[in-house]
Write a protein that holds these residues in place. Structure first.
Motif, PDB file in Angstrom:
ATOM      1  N   GLN A 313       0.830  -1.201   0.000  1.00 53.20           N
ATOM      2  CA  GLN A 313       0.000   0.000   0.000  1.00 53.20           C
ATOM      3  C   GLN A 313       0.864   1.250   0.000  1.00 53.20           C
ATOM      4  N   PHE A 314       0.442   2.233  -0.784  1.00 53.67           N
ATOM      5  CA  PHE A 314       1.020   3.568  -0.688  1.00 53.67           C
ATOM      6  C   PHE A 314      -0.027   4.476  -0.055  1.00 53.67           C
ATOM      7  N   ALA A 315       0.325   5.079   1.085  1.00 50.92           N
ATOM      8  CA  ALA A 315      -0.563   5.998   1.792  1.00 50.92           C
ATOM      9  C   ALA A 315      -0.079   7.420   1.540  1.00 50.92           C
ATOM     10  N   LEU A 316      -0.925   8.213   0.944  1.00 55.46           N
ATOM     11  CA  LEU A 316      -0.570   9.539   0.438  1.00 55.46           C
ATOM     12  C   LEU A 316      -0.874  10.614   1.479  1.00 55.46           C
ATOM     13  N   TYR A 317       0.178  11.225   2.006  1.00 58.16           N
ATOM     14  CA  TYR A 317      -0.012  12.395   2.874  1.00 58.16           C
ATOM     15  C   TYR A 317      -0.480  13.558   1.998  1.00 58.16           C
ATOM     16  N   ASP A 318      -1.639  14.129   2.356  1.00 64.28           N
ATOM     17  CA  ASP A 318      -2.271  15.127   1.501  1.00 64.28           C
ATOM     18  C   ASP A 318      -2.341  16.485   2.190  1.00 64.28           C
ATOM     19  N   MET A 319      -1.251  16.852   2.865  1.00 64.96           N
ATOM     20  CA  MET A 319      -1.214  18.145   3.552  1.00 64.96           C
ATOM     21  C   MET A 319      -0.419  19.146   2.716  1.00 64.96           C
ATOM     22  N   HIS A 320      -1.127  19.787   1.787  1.00 62.57           N
ATOM     23  CA  HIS A 320      -0.518  20.805   0.928  1.00 62.57           C
ATOM     24  C   HIS A 320      -1.641  21.611   0.280  1.00 62.57           C
ATOM     25  N   ASP A 321      -1.315  22.424  -0.700  1.00 66.84           N
ATOM     26  CA  ASP A 321      -2.300  23.351  -1.274  1.00 66.84           C
ATOM     27  C   ASP A 321      -3.049  22.780  -2.473  1.00 66.84           C
ATOM     28  N   ALA A 322      -2.952  21.484  -2.704  1.00 71.41           N
ATOM     29  CA  ALA A 322      -3.624  20.888  -3.866  1.00 71.41           C
ATOM     30  C   ALA A 322      -4.288  19.567  -3.478  1.00 71.41           C
ATOM     31  N   GLN A 323      -5.009  19.573  -2.378  1.00 74.14           N
ATOM     32  CA  GLN A 323      -5.546  18.325  -1.840  1.00 74.14           C
ATOM     33  C   GLN A 323      -6.476  17.615  -2.815  1.00 74.14           C
ATOM     34  N   GLU A 324      -7.534  18.298  -3.246  1.00 75.91           N
ATOM     35  CA  GLU A 324      -8.475  17.661  -4.170  1.00 75.91           C
ATOM     36  C   GLU A 324      -7.812  17.323  -5.492  1.00 75.91           C
ATOM     37  N   ALA A 325      -6.959  18.206  -5.986  1.00 74.70           N
ATOM     38  CA  ALA A 325      -6.326  17.994  -7.291  1.00 74.70           C
ATOM     39  C   ALA A 325      -5.464  16.737  -7.289  1.00 74.70           C
ATOM     40  N   VAL A 326      -4.737  16.500  -6.204  1.00 75.51           N
ATOM     41  CA  VAL A 326      -3.882  15.312  -6.148  1.00 75.51           C
ATOM     42  C   VAL A 326      -4.726  14.045  -6.018  1.00 75.51           C
ATOM     43  N   ILE A 327      -5.789  14.094  -5.205  1.00 74.15           N
ATOM     44  CA  ILE A 327      -6.677  12.928  -5.099  1.00 74.15           C
ATOM     45  C   ILE A 327      -7.259  12.596  -6.473  1.00 74.15           C
ATOM     46  N   ASP A 328      -7.703  13.607  -7.195  1.00 71.54           N
ATOM     47  CA  ASP A 328      -8.281  13.380  -8.519  1.00 71.54           C
ATOM     48  C   ASP A 328      -7.235  12.875  -9.508  1.00 71.54           C
ATOM     49  N   ALA A 329      -6.021  13.436  -9.440  1.00 70.26           N
ATOM     50  CA  ALA A 329      -4.965  12.998 -10.354  1.00 70.26           C
ATOM     51  C   ALA A 329      -4.610  11.540 -10.114  1.00 70.26           C
ATOM     52  N   TYR A 330      -4.578  11.146  -8.860  1.00 67.51           N
ATOM     53  CA  TYR A 330      -4.316   9.733  -8.561  1.00 67.51           C
ATOM     54  C   TYR A 330      -5.467   8.865  -9.060  1.00 67.51           C
ATOM     55  N   GLY A 331      -6.696   9.335  -8.883  1.00 66.83           N
ATOM     56  CA  GLY A 331      -7.838   8.538  -9.289  1.00 66.83           C
ATOM     57  C   GLY A 331      -7.955   8.364 -10.791  1.00 66.83           C
ATOM     58  N   THR A 332      -7.606   9.410 -11.547  1.00 69.57           N
ATOM     59  CA  THR A 332      -7.799   9.357 -12.986  1.00 69.57           C
ATOM     60  C   THR A 332      -6.566   8.858 -13.738  1.00 69.57           C
ATOM     61  N   ARG A 333      -5.369   9.082 -13.177  1.00 72.91           N
ATOM     62  CA  ARG A 333      -4.154   8.767 -13.945  1.00 72.91           C
ATOM     63  C   ARG A 333      -3.213   7.787 -13.251  1.00 72.91           C
ATOM     64  N   VAL A 334      -2.993   7.979 -11.950  1.00 70.36           N
ATOM     65  CA  VAL A 334      -1.938   7.200 -11.292  1.00 70.36           C
ATOM     66  C   VAL A 334      -2.417   5.807 -10.907  1.00 70.36           C
ATOM     67  N   ILE A 335      -3.500   5.712 -10.138  1.00 73.82           N
ATOM     68  CA  ILE A 335      -3.971   4.399  -9.660  1.00 73.82           C
ATOM     69  C   ILE A 335      -4.332   3.472 -10.810  1.00 73.82           C
ATOM     70  N   PRO A 336      -5.060   3.936 -11.845  1.00 75.76           N
ATOM     71  CA  PRO A 336      -5.356   3.047 -12.960  1.00 75.76           C
ATOM     72  C   PRO A 336      -4.102   2.522 -13.669  1.00 75.76           C
ATOM     73  N   ALA A 337      -3.076   3.376 -13.772  1.00 76.63           N
ATOM     74  CA  ALA A 337      -1.858   2.932 -14.454  1.00 76.63           C
ATOM     75  C   ALA A 337      -1.083   1.921 -13.619  1.00 76.63           C
ATOM     76  N   VAL A 338      -0.990   2.182 -12.315  1.00 74.28           N
ATOM     77  CA  VAL A 338      -0.243   1.273 -11.450  1.00 74.28           C
ATOM     78  C   VAL A 338      -0.942  -0.096 -11.352  1.00 74.28           C
ATOM     79  N   ASN A 339      -2.266  -0.068 -11.292  1.00 72.87           N
ATOM     80  CA  ASN A 339      -3.027  -1.307 -11.110  1.00 72.87           C
ATOM     81  C   ASN A 339      -3.653  -1.821 -12.401  1.00 72.87           C
ATOM     82  N   ALA A 340      -3.098  -1.390 -13.544  1.00 79.21           N
ATOM     83  CA  ALA A 340      -3.669  -1.825 -14.823  1.00 79.21           C
ATOM     84  C   ALA A 340      -3.620  -3.359 -14.927  1.00 79.21           C
TER      85      ALA A 340
END
Length: 340
Positions: A313-340
């Motif tokens: 598991q990778f647990a993402l610390y989301d304490m910065h100025d782009a919280q929603e943007a990073v969650i969405d980027a992981y959901g749309t681009r990162v997680i699908p690619a890693v778990n393809a």
């Protein structure tokens, strides 16, 4: 690979719940929070709301400790949540760096963590446990099949050994590839020596992630400043290790200890926050090694490397100025690619 989201329980609690809902919708399987009663709001109250507003997300502290709550209270809290929502909790546990020090106490010993892990796990399953001095208790209301897995945070050699011997999971709060390989091996070797199947110990790497639009110097510089706090947080634990084993010791890799040479002090009022003034000593190299920054492709590359080292598991610390943007980027681009 599973993905977790790590947040501080800053008010309003409704925002913590909303971000966890967003994370589940983007393919995250775990929702973690800090647990430091003075610095942030009470996480277990908020877990109830997170669980009620999600369907599968598992929640837990990263990390609680055996000093700020009695062990039967911790176990009962987890077990109650599981009874209400199914087995959807994980007990992350550690020494209690911020929670204990802010309250004027010393972090817990490994011996105390060991005792607490056994009690919390047993009571959460509905088994008997000795609270000390021969006082044996059991929760009469636990249903069959209940469980509370206990994952231990560790850096030092004794803690890594104990994790492999006793814990259900290992939480490593940094994403450096060399140190991940080194510490995962230590945990697995300890598990084998204890007669355990090392694959039974789940491996969770936790670190900040910041997805940039490109790899321009300006974008990377901003991302590093948003994540530099993490090197300071890890530095608290590293300072303890240096105090115990020395600056250069065979017990602790120099790759972990060298960077805190310029560390002068730490104010917990800025703990875990971007812009922390006590983390200026953290060089860019450490931010790049310990965190995941850059375009999505760089995140995918590093996550695949971590998975190859045995990370579950990778647990993402989301304490910065782009919280929603990073969650969405992981959901749309990162997680699908890693778990393809």
């Amino acid at each position: 690979m599973d993905f977790g989201l790590v947040l501080q329980t800053d008010p309003p609690a409704s925002r913590v719940v909303d971000l966890m809902k967003l994370a589940e919708g983007n393919g995250f399987s775990h929702g973690w929070t800090f647990d430091s009663a003075v610095l942030w709001q009470e996480p277990f109250v908020i877990y109830s709301q997170i669980l009620a507003n999600t369907t599968k997300l598992k929640v837990g502290p990263m990390v609680t400790n055996p000093g700020t709550r009695t062990w039967e209270v911790t176990a009962s809290t987890f077990a109650t949540l599981n009874d209400m929502f199914g087995n959807r909790t994980v007990c992350g546990i550690g020494r209690g760096d911020s929670a204990m020090r802010v309250a004027g106490r010393k972090p817990n010993t490994l011996a105390r963590i060991s005792e607490a892990m056994k009690v919390i796990r047993a009571l959460g399953r509905g088994e008997e446990a000795d609270l000390g001095g021969g006082t044996v208790v059991r929760f009469p209301w636990i249903k069959p099949g209940a469980e509370v897995p206990v994952w231990m945070a560790a850096y030092g050699p004794k803690a890594l050994k104990m994790t492999g011997e006793e814990a259900d999971g290992f939480i490593l709060q940094l994403a450096d590839l060399y140190l991940t390989e080194y510490m995962v091996k230590a945990v697995r070797d300890a598990a084998v020596a204890a007669g355990r199947d090392p694959s039974e110990v789940r491996i969770c790497v936790a670190a900040p992630a910041y997805v940039t639009a490109d790899d321009s110097p300006e974008a990377l510089a901003h991302a590093r400043e948003q994540c530099r706090w993490f090197g300071g947080m890890v530095g608290n634990h590293v300072a303890d290790l240096v105090g115990k084993y020395g600056a250069h010791s065979a017990a602790v890799p120099d790759e972990l200890t060298d960077y805190i040479k310029a560390r002068e002090g730490y104010d917990y009022s800025h703990h875990g926050r971007s812009g922390n003034p006590d983390t200026r000593f953290v060089p860019d190299e450490i931010v790049d090694r310990f965190c995941l920054i850059g375009p999505a492709e760089k995140h995918i590359e590093k996550l695949n490397a971590l998975r190859a080292l045995g990370v579950d598991q990778f647990a993402l610390y989301d304490m910065h100025d782009a919280q929603e943007a990073v969650i969405d980027a992981y959901g749309t681009r990162v997680i699908p690619a890693v778990n393809a």
